[in-house]
Design an enzyme around this catalytic site. Structure first.
Site, short mmCIF file in Angstrom:
data_model
loop_
_atom_site.label_atom_id
_atom_site.label_comp_id
_atom_site.label_asym_id
_atom_site.label_seq_id
_atom_site.Cartn_x
_atom_site.Cartn_y
_atom_site.Cartn_z
N GLU A 90 11.63 1.68 -4.49
CA GLU A 90 11.43 3.08 -4.07
C GLU A 90 12.36 3.43 -2.91
O GLU A 90 12.81 4.57 -2.79
CB GLU A 90 9.95 3.30 -3.72
CG GLU A 90 9.11 3.36 -5.00
CD GLU A 90 7.72 2.77 -4.89
OE1 GLU A 90 7.20 2.63 -3.76
OE2 GLU A 90 7.15 2.43 -5.95
N GLY A 143 0.89 -3.06 -6.24
CA GLY A 143 0.78 -1.71 -5.69
C GLY A 143 -0.61 -1.14 -5.96
O GLY A 143 -1.59 -1.49 -5.29
N GLY A 144 -0.71 -0.27 -6.95
CA GLY A 144 -1.94 0.48 -7.23
C GLY A 144 -3.22 -0.35 -7.24
O GLY A 144 -4.23 0.05 -6.65
N GLU A 176 10.79 -7.09 -9.23
CA GLU A 176 10.02 -5.94 -9.68
C GLU A 176 10.89 -5.07 -10.59
O GLU A 176 11.70 -4.29 -10.09
CB GLU A 176 9.56 -5.11 -8.48
CG GLU A 176 8.69 -5.85 -7.50
CD GLU A 176 7.82 -4.91 -6.68
OE1 GLU A 176 6.59 -5.05 -6.76
OE2 GLU A 176 8.35 -4.02 -6.01
N TRP A 179 0.80 -1.23 0.00
CA TRP A 179 0.00 0.00 0.00
C TRP A 179 0.84 1.28 0.00
O TRP A 179 0.28 2.38 0.01
CB TRP A 179 -0.99 -0.03 1.18
CG TRP A 179 -2.17 -0.92 0.89
CD1 TRP A 179 -2.50 -1.47 -0.32
CD2 TRP A 179 -3.18 -1.36 1.81
NE1 TRP A 179 -3.65 -2.21 -0.21
CE2 TRP A 179 -4.09 -2.17 1.08
CE3 TRP A 179 -3.40 -1.15 3.17
CZ2 TRP A 179 -5.21 -2.75 1.68
CZ3 TRP A 179 -4.51 -1.73 3.76
CH2 TRP A 179 -5.40 -2.53 3.03
N LYS A 180 2.17 1.13 0.03
CA LYS A 180 3.06 2.30 -0.08
C LYS A 180 2.60 3.42 0.86
O LYS A 180 2.22 3.14 1.99
CB LYS A 180 3.12 2.74 -1.55
CG LYS A 180 3.47 1.57 -2.47
CD LYS A 180 3.83 1.96 -3.87
CE LYS A 180 4.19 0.72 -4.68
NZ LYS A 180 4.71 1.01 -6.00
#
Ligand code: 13P
Length: 252
Positions: A99, A236-237, A170, A9-10
């Site tokens: 990231e 992710g998104g 990734e 969920w970053k």
């Protein structure tokens, strides 16, 4: 080996929002992960306890932290320890996410320290690896994966159980860009990861899950999960909404 269906969920969702999404997911799933699959939700530190509490409503699902610092406690302003993660009720932690490598400047050596420390503290670890577009175009895929896996796993405890370690491939150019790696790219990278893991971990390599991440969506999850050496997906998104994550969890 069960397939691992993981959400990252970053820096999205407050505690109440995270609990609401997990609650919705629990209802949609009827309280259990599908056969042959396990679910992990990596949530922001501020939402971790609520996420871990809410995820108890799903058998076969666990919460994880997105980051940690490799020390039991100390003067490390802004950081959280494995002990704090476990006290939230979470079982997993991500290390080496691109990231953190590329925006926060984490080195291969630091990622290795974190991975080893988290495992020694009893967390399950998902180590992320992957090449940038420049590295790929320069023909550096194998070299990058080899270095990131070697350094990332350098100091892990010798008695690490394979189910406590997962690797997520990734490709950086496929994260949040809508560009998914093609099947040939995924097959090549995952097979490379499997053989590199063989050299590093011996027999345990066959039981170490290798997940794919980078623009995984309900529409492509099934075909990605069907590929050789793909033992799950890190999303992710498309994991932010329960409905969309559910479709990925159930994808075939
Ligand atoms: P997206 O699914 O948004 O591309 O993110 C992938 C990712 O970084 C998961 O860790």
């Amino acid at each position: 080996m069960k397939k691992i269906m993981a959400a990252n969920w970053k820096m999205y969702k407050t505690g109440p929002e995270a609990a609401a999404t997990v609650g919705e997911l629990a209802k949609l799933l009827g309280g259990r992960a599908p056969d042959g699959r396990e679910i992990v939700v990596f949530a922001p530190a501020t939402a971790l306890e609520r996420t871990a509490e809410a995820i108890k409503a799903v058998a076969g699902a666990e919460a994880g932290a997105e980051n940690m610092y490799p020390a039991e406690e100390g003067a490390f302003t802004g950081e959280i320890s494995p002990l704090m993660i476990k006290a939230c009720g979470a079982r997993w932690v991500l290390t080496g996410h691109s990231e953190r490598r590329h925006i926060l400047g984490e080195s291969d050596a630091f990622v290795g320290q974190k991975t080893a420390f988290a495992l020694a503290q009893g967390l399950r670890v998902m180590l992320c690896v992957g090449e940038t577009l420049e590295e790929r175009e320069a023909g550096g895929l194998q070299e990058v994966l080899e270095r990131q896996l070697r350094e990332g796993l350098k100091e892990i405890p010798a008695d690490t159980a394979p189910e406590n370690l997962a690797v997520a491939y990734e490709p950086v150019w496929a994260i949040g860009t809508g560009k998914t790696a093609g099947p040939e790219d995924i097959l090549e990278a995952h097979s490379l990861c499997r053989s590199l893991l063989g050299a590093l971990l011996g027999e345990k390599a066959a039981q170490t899950a290798i997940l794919y991440g980078g623009s995984v969506k309900p529409a492509n999850a099934g075909s990605i999960l069907a590929l050789d050496n793909v033992d799950g997906v890190l999303v992710g998104g498309a994991s932010l909404k329960a409905e969309s994550f559910l479709q990925i969890i159930n994808a075939h």
